[in-house]
Design a protein around this motif. Structure first.
Motif, PDB file in Angstrom:
ATOM      1  N   ASP A 107      -2.769  18.001  -4.800  1.00  0.00           N
ATOM      2  CA  ASP A 107      -3.167  16.622  -4.524  1.00  0.00           C
ATOM      3  C   ASP A 107      -1.995  15.829  -3.942  1.00  0.00           C
ATOM      4  N   ALA A 108      -0.813  16.068  -4.479  1.00  0.00           N
ATOM      5  CA  ALA A 108       0.363  15.355  -3.997  1.00  0.00           C
ATOM      6  C   ALA A 108       0.678  15.723  -2.552  1.00  0.00           C
ATOM      7  N   LEU A 109       0.545  16.992  -2.203  1.00  0.00           N
ATOM      8  CA  LEU A 109       0.797  17.411  -0.826  1.00  0.00           C
ATOM      9  C   LEU A 109      -0.208  16.787   0.136  1.00  0.00           C
ATOM     10  N   ASN A 110      -1.457  16.734  -0.279  1.00  0.00           N
ATOM     11  CA  ASN A 110      -2.467  16.094   0.550  1.00  0.00           C
ATOM     12  C   ASN A 110      -2.148  14.619   0.738  1.00  0.00           C
ATOM     13  N   LEU A 111      -1.718  13.963  -0.345  1.00  0.00           N
ATOM     14  CA  LEU A 111      -1.386  12.541  -0.273  1.00  0.00           C
ATOM     15  C   LEU A 111      -0.123  12.314   0.555  1.00  0.00           C
ATOM     16  N   ALA A 112       0.794  13.278   0.551  1.00  0.00           N
ATOM     17  CA  ALA A 112       2.001  13.147   1.371  1.00  0.00           C
ATOM     18  C   ALA A 112       1.633  13.052   2.852  1.00  0.00           C
ATOM     19  N   GLU A 113       0.671  13.867   3.275  1.00  0.00           N
ATOM     20  CA  GLU A 113       0.237  13.807   4.674  1.00  0.00           C
ATOM     21  C   GLU A 113      -0.425  12.471   4.977  1.00  0.00           C
ATOM     22  N   VAL A 114      -1.226  11.980   4.052  1.00  0.00           N
ATOM     23  CA  VAL A 114      -1.855  10.666   4.224  1.00  0.00           C
ATOM     24  C   VAL A 114      -0.795   9.579   4.337  1.00  0.00           C
ATOM     25  N   THR A 115       0.235   9.667   3.483  1.00  0.00           N
ATOM     26  CA  THR A 115       1.293   8.658   3.502  1.00  0.00           C
ATOM     27  C   THR A 115       2.019   8.641   4.836  1.00  0.00           C
ATOM     28  N   MET A 116       2.285   9.813   5.381  1.00  0.00           N
ATOM     29  CA  MET A 116       2.937   9.871   6.683  1.00  0.00           C
ATOM     30  C   MET A 116       2.079   9.190   7.754  1.00  0.00           C
ATOM     31  N   GLU A 117       0.783   9.403   7.687  1.00  0.00           N
ATOM     32  CA  GLU A 117      -0.087   8.780   8.681  1.00  0.00           C
ATOM     33  C   GLU A 117      -0.169   7.272   8.475  1.00  0.00           C
ATOM     34  N   LEU A 118      -0.144   6.829   7.218  1.00  0.00           N
ATOM     35  CA  LEU A 118      -0.141   5.389   6.962  1.00  0.00           C
ATOM     36  C   LEU A 118       1.133   4.742   7.502  1.00  0.00           C
ATOM     37  N   ALA A 119       2.255   5.425   7.324  1.00  0.00           N
ATOM     38  CA  ALA A 119       3.540   4.848   7.722  1.00  0.00           C
ATOM     39  C   ALA A 119       3.819   4.991   9.214  1.00  0.00           C
ATOM     40  N   PHE A 120       3.419   6.140   9.801  1.00  0.00           N
ATOM     41  CA  PHE A 120       3.801   6.435  11.181  1.00  0.00           C
ATOM     42  C   PHE A 120       2.638   6.392  12.180  1.00  0.00           C
ATOM     43  N   VAL A 141       0.820  -1.213   0.000  1.00  0.00           N
ATOM     44  CA  VAL A 141       0.000   0.000   0.000  1.00  0.00           C
ATOM     45  C   VAL A 141       0.856   1.266   0.000  1.00  0.00           C
ATOM     46  N   VAL A 142       1.754   1.401   0.971  1.00  0.00           N
ATOM     47  CA  VAL A 142       2.545   2.630   1.071  1.00  0.00           C
ATOM     48  C   VAL A 142       3.444   2.824  -0.150  1.00  0.00           C
ATOM     49  N   PRO A 143       4.157   1.795  -0.628  1.00  0.00           N
ATOM     50  CA  PRO A 143       4.934   2.003  -1.860  1.00  0.00           C
ATOM     51  C   PRO A 143       4.079   2.459  -3.043  1.00  0.00           C
ATOM     52  N   ALA A 144       2.851   1.950  -3.136  1.00  0.00           N
ATOM     53  CA  ALA A 144       1.966   2.375  -4.231  1.00  0.00           C
ATOM     54  C   ALA A 144       1.610   3.852  -4.093  1.00  0.00           C
ATOM     55  N   VAL A 145       1.390   4.296  -2.864  1.00  0.00           N
ATOM     56  CA  VAL A 145       1.073   5.701  -2.632  1.00  0.00           C
ATOM     57  C   VAL A 145       2.285   6.574  -2.958  1.00  0.00           C
ATOM     58  N   LEU A 146       3.478   6.147  -2.527  1.00  0.00           N
ATOM     59  CA  LEU A 146       4.690   6.920  -2.800  1.00  0.00           C
ATOM     60  C   LEU A 146       4.965   6.999  -4.302  1.00  0.00           C
ATOM     61  N   GLU A 147       4.695   5.930  -5.004  1.00  0.00           N
ATOM     62  CA  GLU A 147       4.908   5.918  -6.445  1.00  0.00           C
ATOM     63  C   GLU A 147       3.976   6.892  -7.155  1.00  0.00           C
ATOM     64  N   ALA A 148       2.778   7.081  -6.586  1.00  0.00           N
ATOM     65  CA  ALA A 148       1.796   7.962  -7.225  1.00  0.00           C
ATOM     66  C   ALA A 148       2.099   9.438  -7.023  1.00  0.00           C
ATOM     67  N   LEU A 149       2.826   9.788  -5.971  1.00  0.00           N
ATOM     68  CA  LEU A 149       3.046  11.200  -5.635  1.00  0.00           C
ATOM     69  C   LEU A 149       3.567  12.049  -6.794  1.00  0.00           C
ATOM     70  N   PRO A 150       4.624  11.617  -7.495  1.00  0.00           N
ATOM     71  CA  PRO A 150       5.168  12.489  -8.552  1.00  0.00           C
ATOM     72  C   PRO A 150       4.208  12.719  -9.707  1.00  0.00           C
ATOM     73  N   ARG A 151       3.212  11.860  -9.871  1.00  0.00           N
ATOM     74  CA  ARG A 151       2.303  11.968 -11.010  1.00  0.00           C
ATOM     75  C   ARG A 151       1.137  12.926 -10.749  1.00  0.00           C
ATOM     76  N   LEU A 152       0.963  13.343  -9.515  1.00  0.00           N
ATOM     77  CA  LEU A 152      -0.217  14.125  -9.161  1.00  0.00           C
ATOM     78  C   LEU A 152       0.062  15.628  -9.216  1.00  0.00           C
ATOM     79  N   PRO A 153      -0.974  16.437  -9.462  1.00  0.00           N
ATOM     80  CA  PRO A 153      -0.808  17.894  -9.330  1.00  0.00           C
ATOM     81  C   PRO A 153      -0.350  18.230  -7.911  1.00  0.00           C
ATOM     82  N   ARG A 154       0.354  19.309  -7.766  1.00  0.00           N
ATOM     83  CA  ARG A 154       0.991  19.629  -6.489  1.00  0.00           C
ATOM     84  C   ARG A 154       0.037  19.617  -5.284  1.00  0.00           C
TER      85      ARG A 154
END
Length: 449
Positions: free
Chosen positions: A320-333, A305-318
Motif C-alpha cells: 500500500d505504501a509503494l502504491n501511495l508513493a507513486e500517487v504522491t509523486m504524481e500529486l507533487a510533480f 494534502v501532500v504532507p498528509a500523504v507523506l506522513e501516512a506512508l510509514p504507517r501503511l503495509p509495504r
C-alpha cells in the motif's frame, strides 16, 4: 424470460460474428448459463464471456449482440447476481469504467463520442467499443426502474445509480426533471451504499452538462449542492466521502471535503471494509478514486494534502505504501512524463527520460516529497528496485537509497548492510510489481456479488 430476448438469442447469426477467439458460436450457451441455478456454472459463464467479448478490455463484433440478452436477464428482479450483471454491462460499454473518472463521460446527444476507447481505431473500421456503449445505453430506462424498485437489494440500486452516471446524454434533454427524480430517490434511500452511489451520480451528471444551460442558476443544481452539503457532515464516512466527491466535481467544495478525500486516500480503514471492492464506482477502490480527484485539484490551494500523504506512508503495509508513493509523486510533480501525451511518439518519450530533474528546479513540496522517499528506511524496498523505479519515472535518480539521498542533498549512511534481493517475493509485493507492469488480474472479471 422475455420472449423477444429469447428470439434475439436464437435468431442472431452467431456463427457469422467474431469475438476474441473466432466465430461467436459459444456465446448463446454462455448467456443462457448466466441464469443457471448452479453458482459455479454462472461464474464459469461470466469468465468465458469476459474472455470472449471483453478480452483485455477490448470489445468485438459479437459484444453488442450479447447486450440485449444481458439486459433482459437484469430486468428480472429474481435473476441471480444482478450486481454482477451491471458490472458486466458497464465494462462492455466503457472498457474500463474507472478510466472515465473522476470527470465522467461527456454528454452527447446521438453518439458515445465522449467515451475513451482502449486503442485508436483506424479510419474506415468499426469502433466496437462505441457500438457496445450504444447497446448498453438502450438499458437506461431499465436502470431507472432498478433504482426506483425499493424492494430490490440495496446493492442493485447502488449499481443502477452508478450505471446512470455513465450515460449523461440520456439525462441532458431533461436535466431538471431527472435531477429532481434522483434527489427524491436520494431523500428516501435507506441503504448506505445506494445513497452514496446516488450522490456521486448526481455530481457526475450535473457536471457533464453544457455550460450554455446556465447551470449556475439552475434550481435543481442549487438544490443538489445544498443536499450534498448536508451529507458532507454525515456521521457515516462513506456518505461524507461520497458527498465530498460530488461537491468537488461540481466545484462547490470546502477544505473539509478535501480533507475527507485525503483521509480516504491515506487511511484504508477510514471507509469500512464491507464497502471495499463491492462499491460500484472505481471497483470499490476508494484510495484510487480519491487519488484521481486530488490529482485534478490545484494543490497550492490545499498545501496540507501532500504532507498528509507523506506522513501516512510509514504507517501503511509495504504494498500500500509503494502504491501511495507513486500517487504522491504524481500529486507533487504532475503526470508521469510518459503519460502526459499518450499520442506522442515513443522516441519523444525516450528523449524526456534523458533529462534529469535538478533539485534546484523543484518547488518546496517537490523537494519534501523526494526527501521523504529518500529517507524511506526499508532496505528491501530499495533492493527490489520498486521505489527507485517510481522515482526514475519522474527522472529522479533511484538506483539506490544512497544515490537518491546524495541527489537531494541528504547525507548517506556510512555503514549499511548489503541486502541481496530475495528470490522469493511475498505475494502482495509481487502483485504490486505486476500491477505496475499492467499484468495484474483484472478484478472486473470477478466482481463481488
Amino acid at each position: 424470460m422475455d420472449p423477444s430476448a429469447l428470439h434475439h438469442l436464437t435468431t442472431t447469426p452467431w456463427a457469422t460474428l467474431q469475438h476474441a477467439y473466432g466465430p461467436a458460436t459459444d456465446i448463446p450457451t454462455q448467456l443462457l448459463s448466466l441464469q443457471s441455478p448452479d453458482r459455479q456454472a454462472r461464474s464459469d459463464a461470466y469468465d468465458q464471456l469476459y474472455s470472449n467479448i471483453y478480452h483485455q478490455s477490448d470489445r468485438y463484433e459479437a459484444t453488442a449482440y450479447a447486450v440485449p440478452y444481458i439486459l433482459s436477464i437484469l430486468s428480472n428482479p429474481a435473476a441471480p447476481d444482478r450486481p454482477r450483471l451491471f458490472c458486466l454491462l458497464l465494462d462492455l460499454a466503457l472498457g474500463i469504467p474507472a478510466e472515465a473518472l473522476p470527470l465522467g463521460v461527456k454528454a452527447r446527444s446521438t453518439s458515445a463520442r465522449g467515451v475513451s476507447t482502449w486503442r485508436d481505431v483506424p479510419d474506415g473500421q468499426v469502433d466496437y467499443g462505441l457500438v457496445a456503449y450504444d447497446a448498453v445505453r438502450a438499458g437506461v430506462p431499465l436502470f431507472w426502474r432498478c433504482l426506483e424498485h425499493t424492494e430490490d437489494d440495496g446493492r442493485v440500486r447502488a449499481w443502477a445509480a452508478c450505471a446512470l452516471a455513465y450515460f449523461p446524454s440520456e439525462v441532458n434533454s431533461n436535466i431538471n426533471a431527472d435531477t429532481n427524480r434522483l434527489l427524491h430517490l436520494m431523500d428516501q434511500e435507506t441503504d448506505i451504499m445506494a445513497l452514496a452511489s446516488i450522490m456521486i451520480t448526481l455530481g457526475l451528471l450535473l457536471s457533464s452538462q453544457n455550460d450554455t444551460l446556465s447551470l449556475q442558476d439552475n434550481p435543481s443544481r442549487t438544490s443538489t449542492i445544498s443536499r450534498l452539503h448536508t451529507h458532507s457532515t454525515n456521521p457515516h464516512p462513506l456518505l461524507r466521502w461520497a458527498a465530498a466527491v460530488a461537491l468537488i466535481r461540481l466545484g462547490h467544495h470546502s477544505s473539509e471535503n478535501v480533507d475527507v478525500i485525503t483521509r480516504a486516500l491515506t487511511d484504508p480503514s477510514f471507509i469500512p471494509a464491507e464497502f471495499h471492492v463491492v462499491f460500484p464506482f472505481c471497483e470499490g477502490d476508494f484510495g484510487k478514486y480519491s487519488a484521481k480527484i486530488l490529482k485534478g485539484l490545484d494543490l497550492s490551494v490545499y498545501p496540507g494534502v501532500v504532507p498528509a500523504v507523506l506522513e501516512a506512508l510509514p504507517r501503511l503495509p509495504r504494498p500500500d505504501a509503494l502504491n501511495l508513493a507513486e500517487v504522491t509523486m504524481e500529486l507533487a510533480f504532475g503526470a508521469m512524463p510518459g503519460d502526459e501525451d499518450e499520442d506522442g511518439d515513443e522516441e519523444e518519450e525516450k528523449d524526456d527520460d534523458d533529462d534529469d530533474r535538478h533539485p534546484e528546479q523543484m518547488s518546496e513540496i517537490q523537494r519534501q516529497t523526494v526527501m521523504a522517499l529518500a529517507e524511506w528506511d526499508d532496505d528491501e524496498v530499495w533492493a527490489m528496485g520498486i521505489l527507485g523505479g517510481i522515482l526514475e519515472e519522474w527522472n529522479i535518480p533511484g538506483g539506490s537509497r544512497d544515490e537518491c539521498r546524495r541527489y537531494i542533498g541528504l547525507s548517506t549512511l556510512s555503514v549499511r548492510t548489503t541486502f541481496t534481493k530475495s528470490t522469493t517475493v511475498r505475494n502482495t509485493e509481487l502483485d504490486w510489481v505486476m500491477k505496475c507492469q499492467g499484468l495484474s488480474s483484472d478484478q472486473r472479471m470477478h466482481p463481488q456479488n
